[in-house]
Design a protein around this motif. Structure first.
Motif, mmCIF file in Angstrom:
data_model
loop_
_atom_site.group_PDB
_atom_site.id
_atom_site.type_symbol
_atom_site.label_atom_id
_atom_site.label_comp_id
_atom_site.label_asym_id
_atom_site.label_seq_id
_atom_site.Cartn_x
_atom_site.Cartn_y
_atom_site.Cartn_z
ATOM 1 N N TRP A 153 38.416 44.054 43.493
ATOM 2 C CA TRP A 153 38.589 43.591 44.863
ATOM 3 C C TRP A 153 37.335 43.851 45.672
ATOM 4 C CZ3 TRP A 153 42.136 40.728 47.384
ATOM 5 C CH2 TRP A 153 42.027 40.675 48.782
ATOM 6 N N ILE A 197 49.293 43.644 47.441
ATOM 7 C CA ILE A 197 49.493 42.703 46.333
ATOM 8 C C ILE A 197 48.576 43.094 45.175
ATOM 9 C CG2 ILE A 197 49.170 40.309 45.599
ATOM 10 C CD1 ILE A 197 50.013 39.454 48.412
ATOM 11 N N TYR A 207 46.781 41.969 41.688
ATOM 12 C CA TYR A 207 46.355 40.842 40.865
ATOM 13 C C TYR A 207 46.143 41.339 39.432
ATOM 14 C CZ TYR A 207 45.888 38.383 45.249
ATOM 15 O OH TYR A 207 46.163 37.803 46.460
ATOM 16 N N TYR A 226 47.726 36.396 37.386
ATOM 17 C CA TYR A 226 48.982 36.701 38.058
ATOM 18 C C TYR A 226 48.760 37.441 39.375
ATOM 19 C CZ TYR A 226 50.891 36.161 33.268
ATOM 20 O OH TYR A 226 51.229 35.709 32.014
ATOM 21 N N ARG A 227 49.801 37.408 40.200
ATOM 22 C CA ARG A 227 49.863 38.337 41.320
ATOM 23 C C ARG A 227 51.281 38.929 41.363
ATOM 24 N NH1 ARG A 227 49.937 34.885 47.067
ATOM 25 N NH2 ARG A 227 52.063 34.044 46.839
ATOM 26 N N ASP A 254 44.929 44.362 46.529
ATOM 27 C CA ASP A 254 44.506 44.001 47.878
ATOM 28 C C ASP A 254 44.869 45.172 48.797
ATOM 29 O OD1 ASP A 254 44.297 43.062 50.492
ATOM 30 O OD2 ASP A 254 45.053 41.066 50.011
ATOM 31 N N TRP A 277 51.106 29.542 43.801
ATOM 32 C CA TRP A 277 51.612 30.681 43.039
ATOM 33 C C TRP A 277 53.054 30.368 42.645
ATOM 34 C CZ3 TRP A 277 48.447 34.302 41.240
ATOM 35 C CH2 TRP A 277 47.194 34.410 41.839
ATOM 36 N N PRO A 290 42.669 35.066 49.155
ATOM 37 C CA PRO A 290 44.082 34.869 49.492
ATOM 38 C C PRO A 290 44.293 34.214 50.842
ATOM 39 C CG PRO A 290 43.709 37.073 48.603
ATOM 40 C CD PRO A 290 42.361 36.470 48.840
#
Length: 461
Positions: A322, A226, A228, A242-243, A221, A288, A353
């Motif tokens: 993204w 962040i 992913y 996951y993040r 992002d 999350w 998000p």
């Protein structure tokens, strides 16, 4: 709490036929969502580029007006003199260099028994017993190769990855063998950062806080930093999405070494994403959950205890990118015979998000009753002026497909390298499709025999 939203476009099924022999692909959903607000939305009202023309050299069929150049072949000498071009060309990205140059970073999905491993180089090798890694190519403005060298070595099964906003490559190990397994001297299953211009700036340092599991791809992002991550697990229980929340977000090269927190996605009421079949299905309130043991010292992450509510799994989580304030990720296929809740030949999911919302954008396969040429989408990239490009990974002839904004599917390329026999032909899959910074060239790999192509032609502008 989940909720089902109506699809933003009427449900449809599309069958595209292209090329001398004809290829078919079917899907349902709103492809326009994938491109909304991105540069890829430009010029997407048009269809494809016409039928594929058989290549007299037997390497790559392309539409009329397009041509290719072979940049690199497995087994040839690296221009650096470090050894041979390794096997199993996989994920790849292109980065802008000085004076019109382009830097390609290319993964090599080599296991312990690979035919040609990535040569070990001092300062760039993690585990001398491992044969995977990356190589880097430097190109001029006409796609002439100026240099080719090892970028990282001693890693295992480098499948995909993704670029960072600070122009490095995160290469992912699709492997979770520990030291002592298959001759390895160190634990594997990590992400490594690679500088495409000067790999010695990044070296061979595992980003351990980002988790140890069967990594596939990442997307960052650009607003928050962040990261992913997808997990390509072959057997049940399948992989997780996951993040990673970095301690030093958007800090530039090396910043991810500062550590951070790893979390896994839980979609309330949805333990398996394959159970969702209707495009446009949307789930709010995505949670999350902290990963109990990111290093998986005793238990693989997907088998760890996430509490009484469990966690959300999916088979074959692969491509990740993204766009338009959202992260998109791909499940290549799901098979109930292998433990999935339902069957499909590919899904594209969108996670927003800001809204904590997950939406199924596209479904390939079974509901259309049209057999795809193979397991559907694997590596995917947004083509800045030509739509979405999808690498096929399956049986039979292998293609790079394009999808336009209005939902047209067309064949962009077809591989001709037969790695089987005349009686039982087999073709190497495509991987690593990416575009040059100026959008003039599409780069793509044939997995085996490892070949990197540069494709030019009248891409829609």
């Amino acid at each position: 709490m989940s909720e089902t939203a109506p699809t933003s476009a009427s449900r449809r099924q599309v069958l595209a036929r292209a090329g001398a022999l004809g290829v078919g692909i079917a899907f349902a959903g709103s492809v326009s969502e994938i491109f909304a607000g991105t540069a890829a939305a430009q010029g997407l009202g048009r269809g494809g580029y016409g039928p594929l023309v058989p290549d007299p050299d037997g390497l790559l069929d392309l539409p009329e007006g397009f041509h290719y150049k072979v940049l690199s072949r497995e087994g040839a000498a690296l221009r650096s003199g470090e050894g041979k071009v390794p096997s199993n060309h996989d994920g790849m990205a292109a980065f802008r260099g000085h004076h019109g140059r382009v830097h390609l970073v290319r993964n090599h999905e080599n296991r312990h028994n690979a035919k040609i491993g990535v040569p070990t180089v001092k300062g760039l090798t993690y585990d001398p017993a491992a044969k995977g890694g990356c190589t880097a190519l430097a190109l001029d403005g006409r796609d002439n190769v100026l240099g080719e060298r090892v970028a990282i070595a001693g890693t295992a099964v480098n499948c995909a990855g993704g670029p960072t906003p600070w122009n490095t490559w995160l290469t992912c190990e699709e492997n979770e063998d520990k030291a002592g397994t298959n001759g390895y001297t160190k634990d594997h299953g990590f992400i490594f950062e690679v500088d495409p211009v000067d790999p010695r700036r990044t070296g061979a340092v595992p980003l351990t806080a980002m988790g140890r599991f069967q990594h596939e791809a990442i997307a960052v992002d650009p607003r928050t930093g962040i990261v992913y991550e997808t997990e390509d697990a072959f057997q049940k229980p399948f992989g997780l999405f996951y993040r990673f929340l970095p301690e030093a977000p958007l800090g530039g090269t090396g910043s991810l070494r500062a550590g951070g927190a790893l979390e896994a996605m839980r979609v309330p009421g949805v333990p398996d994403l394959s159970a969702v079949q209707e495009t446009g299905a949307s789930f709010g309130g995505v949670e999350w959950v902290p990963v109990p043991d990111p290093l998986a010292k005793e238990t693989p992450i997907r088998l760890q205890d996430f509490g009484p509510k469990g966690i959300t799994h999916a088979q074959k989580l692969e491509g990740c990118y993204w766009g338009d304030k959202a992260v998109y990720f791909v499940s290549s296929f799901a098979r109930s015979a292998e433990g999935s809740a339902a069957d499909h030949f590919g899904q594209v999911w969108k996670y927003e998000p800001g809204k904590r919302r997950l939406t199924l954008v596209v479904v390939f396969g079974p509901s259309t009753d049209i057999q795809l040429p193979g397991e559907s989408p694997d590596n995917i990239c947004l083509a800045p002026r030509g739509g979405l490009m999808v690498c096929e990974d399956g049986n039979g002839a292998q293609h790079v497909y394009g999808l336009t904004k209005r939902g047209d599917v067309y064949a962009m390329a077809r591989g001709r390298q037969n790695i089987g026999t005349p009686e039982e032909p087999e073709w190497g899959e495509f991987a690593g499709v990416t575009f040059s910074p100026d959008c003039a060239t599409m780069y793509v790999n044939c997995y085996t025999p490892g070949t990197t192509f540069a494709v030019r032609g009248p891409f829609h502008g």
